[in-house]
Design a protein around this motif. Structure first.
Motif, PDB file in Angstrom:
ATOM      1  N   ASP A 160       0.824  -1.202   0.000  1.00 13.45           N
ATOM      2  CA  ASP A 160       0.000   0.000   0.000  1.00 13.45           C
ATOM      3  C   ASP A 160       0.865   1.262   0.000  1.00 13.45           C
ATOM      4  O   ASP A 160       0.567   2.232  -0.705  1.00 13.45           O
ATOM      5  CB  ASP A 160      -0.919   0.027   1.233  1.00 13.45           C
ATOM      6  CG  ASP A 160      -1.961  -1.068   1.196  1.00 13.45           C
ATOM      7  OD1 ASP A 160      -2.537  -1.292   0.130  1.00 13.45           O
ATOM      8  OD2 ASP A 160      -2.184  -1.691   2.241  1.00 13.45           O
ATOM      9  N   ILE A 161       1.930   1.232   0.785  1.00  9.13           N
ATOM     10  CA  ILE A 161       2.822   2.385   0.863  1.00  9.13           C
ATOM     11  C   ILE A 161       3.475   2.661  -0.488  1.00  9.13           C
ATOM     12  O   ILE A 161       3.555   3.809  -0.933  1.00  9.13           O
ATOM     13  CB  ILE A 161       3.911   2.172   1.935  1.00  9.13           C
ATOM     14  CG1 ILE A 161       3.274   1.996   3.324  1.00  9.13           C
ATOM     15  CG2 ILE A 161       4.889   3.342   1.939  1.00  9.13           C
ATOM     16  CD1 ILE A 161       2.414   3.143   3.763  1.00  9.13           C
ATOM     17  N   GLN A 162       3.936   1.593  -1.157  1.00  9.81           N
ATOM     18  CA  GLN A 162       4.537   1.771  -2.476  1.00  9.81           C
ATOM     19  C   GLN A 162       3.528   2.354  -3.454  1.00  9.81           C
ATOM     20  O   GLN A 162       3.855   3.248  -4.246  1.00  9.81           O
ATOM     21  CB  GLN A 162       5.051   0.426  -2.996  1.00  9.81           C
ATOM     22  CG  GLN A 162       6.282  -0.093  -2.260  1.00  9.81           C
ATOM     23  CD  GLN A 162       6.704  -1.462  -2.751  1.00  9.81           C
ATOM     24  OE1 GLN A 162       5.889  -2.355  -2.938  1.00  9.81           O
ATOM     25  NE2 GLN A 162       7.990  -1.625  -2.981  1.00  9.81           N
ATOM     26  N   LEU A 163       2.308   1.866  -3.387  1.00 19.14           N
ATOM     27  CA  LEU A 163       1.248   2.352  -4.268  1.00 19.14           C
ATOM     28  C   LEU A 163       0.976   3.839  -4.015  1.00 19.14           C
ATOM     29  O   LEU A 163       0.894   4.645  -4.954  1.00 19.14           O
ATOM     30  CB  LEU A 163      -0.015   1.523  -4.035  1.00 19.14           C
ATOM     31  CG  LEU A 163      -1.200   1.726  -4.980  1.00 19.14           C
ATOM     32  CD1 LEU A 163      -0.787   1.557  -6.428  1.00 19.14           C
ATOM     33  CD2 LEU A 163      -2.306   0.727  -4.625  1.00 19.14           C
ATOM     34  N   LEU A 164       0.869   4.200  -2.765  1.00 21.02           N
ATOM     35  CA  LEU A 164       0.618   5.599  -2.405  1.00 21.02           C
ATOM     36  C   LEU A 164       1.781   6.505  -2.815  1.00 21.02           C
ATOM     37  O   LEU A 164       1.571   7.633  -3.267  1.00 21.02           O
ATOM     38  CB  LEU A 164       0.384   5.712  -0.898  1.00 21.02           C
ATOM     39  CG  LEU A 164      -0.943   5.145  -0.381  1.00 21.02           C
ATOM     40  CD1 LEU A 164      -0.911   5.015   1.136  1.00 21.02           C
ATOM     41  CD2 LEU A 164      -2.111   6.021  -0.824  1.00 21.02           C
ATOM     42  N   GLU A 165       3.009   6.002  -2.675  1.00 22.15           N
ATOM     43  CA  GLU A 165       4.170   6.809  -3.041  1.00 22.15           C
ATOM     44  C   GLU A 165       4.210   7.081  -4.542  1.00 22.15           C
ATOM     45  O   GLU A 165       4.528   8.187  -4.977  1.00 22.15           O
ATOM     46  CB  GLU A 165       5.458   6.116  -2.591  1.00 22.15           C
ATOM     47  CG  GLU A 165       5.677   6.205  -1.081  1.00 22.15           C
ATOM     48  CD  GLU A 165       6.957   5.529  -0.629  1.00 22.15           C
ATOM     49  OE1 GLU A 165       7.504   4.706  -1.404  1.00 22.15           O
ATOM     50  OE2 GLU A 165       7.409   5.808   0.495  1.00 22.15           O
ATOM     51  N   TYR A 166       3.883   6.053  -5.356  1.00 21.31           N
ATOM     52  CA  TYR A 166       3.853   6.255  -6.807  1.00 21.31           C
ATOM     53  C   TYR A 166       2.737   7.217  -7.196  1.00 21.31           C
ATOM     54  O   TYR A 166       2.908   8.067  -8.077  1.00 21.31           O
ATOM     55  CB  TYR A 166       3.695   4.924  -7.542  1.00 21.31           C
ATOM     56  CG  TYR A 166       4.999   4.184  -7.743  1.00 21.31           C
ATOM     57  CD1 TYR A 166       5.979   4.703  -8.581  1.00 21.31           C
ATOM     58  CD2 TYR A 166       5.252   2.975  -7.102  1.00 21.31           C
ATOM     59  CE1 TYR A 166       7.183   4.033  -8.769  1.00 21.31           C
ATOM     60  CE2 TYR A 166       6.447   2.303  -7.289  1.00 21.31           C
ATOM     61  CZ  TYR A 166       7.416   2.839  -8.121  1.00 21.31           C
ATOM     62  OH  TYR A 166       8.605   2.178  -8.304  1.00 21.31           O
ATOM     63  N   LEU A 167       1.590   7.103  -6.541  1.00 14.73           N
ATOM     64  CA  LEU A 167       0.494   8.031  -6.814  1.00 14.73           C
ATOM     65  C   LEU A 167       0.913   9.460  -6.473  1.00 14.73           C
ATOM     66  O   LEU A 167       0.592  10.403  -7.191  1.00 14.73           O
ATOM     67  CB  LEU A 167      -0.749   7.643  -6.003  1.00 14.73           C
ATOM     68  CG  LEU A 167      -1.506   6.391  -6.458  1.00 14.73           C
ATOM     69  CD1 LEU A 167      -2.580   6.032  -5.437  1.00 14.73           C
ATOM     70  CD2 LEU A 167      -2.146   6.609  -7.837  1.00 14.73           C
TER      71      LEU A 167
END
Length: 222
Positions: A160-167
């Motif tokens: 989730d953190i990786q996803l949020l960081e890319y967003l």
């Protein structure tokens, strides 16, 4: 109270201030070093000489210089020390303010206290040392104790953190699949990514991805 303390930080001002505080507390031996590799060697040698350190205080971030090092961060030092000396008490102090990362220091790295660098660093350091010396509980400044009470920190994982960081970096939901595949992040199917973003929107009650990123930043997740 502790008898022998090692401070690891690459900023002289922090060393001087911390040493002053610890001396006022009556700690007889206070050593310091600017490199994590040297810190691990000092800890090993002290144990071999049967005069071990009983407290390690380390920063988390170290600026690279001309010297090649094996341990380039406080987290790496903490993990290395814990692998050999699991009972050594450790306090981390840093400018780090992301709640999930601070929580990981306790739950994954096994530190006993955390002090955030700022205006009250040395006041909090004194409190941390006193608390850890007399109590068998983790020490966090009052304004950070919510970290162990927030349910969301337990439910949001690294994916989730990786996803949020890319967003947050401007990668659109439509482009996320190819970005994840290129980065070797799995699962990376379009449907999985869409479902996970949808879950995060519901969880944080976000109106859209922009709102989602804003909430994540406010909570210190990214």
């Amino acid at each position: 109270m502790f008898r022998k303390v090692l401070i690891v930080d690459d900023i002289d001002f922090n060393d001087v201030a911390a040493v002053s505080v610890l001396k006022e507390m009556g700690i007889p031996q206070i050593d310091f070093t600017k490199y994590c590799d040297d810190a691990l060697l000092k800890i090993k040698k002290a144990a071999l000489d049967e005069v071990p350190y009983d407290l390690l205080i380390t920063d988390l971030s170290f600026k690279a210089d001309h010297r090649t090092t094996l341990l380039s961060s406080g987290e790496a030092l903490i993990d290395a020390v814990k692998g050999i000396f699991p009972d050594l008490k450790i306090i981390a102090f840093s400018i780090e303010d992301k709640s999930y990362r601070i929580k990981a220091l306790f739950e994954q790295s096994g530190v006993h206290g955390f002090v955030m660098k700022g205006r009250n660093t040395m006041v909090e350091l004194r409190k941390a040392v006193e608390a850890i010396a007399t109590q068998d509980i983790p020490y966090l400044p009052t304004d950070l104790q919510f970290i162990f009470q927030e349910k969301l920190v337990n439910e949001i994982d690294d994916y989730d953190i990786q996803l949020l960081e890319y967003l947050s970096k401007g990668v659109s939901q439509e482009a996320m699949e190819s970005v994840f595949k290129e980065a070797g992040i799995t699962p990376n199917s379009k449907s999985t990514i869409e479902k996970r973003i949808g879950k995060l929107k519901i969880y944080f009650r976000a109106l859209n991805t922009t709102h989602l990123v804003s909430i994540a930043k406010d909570l210190g997740l990214i």
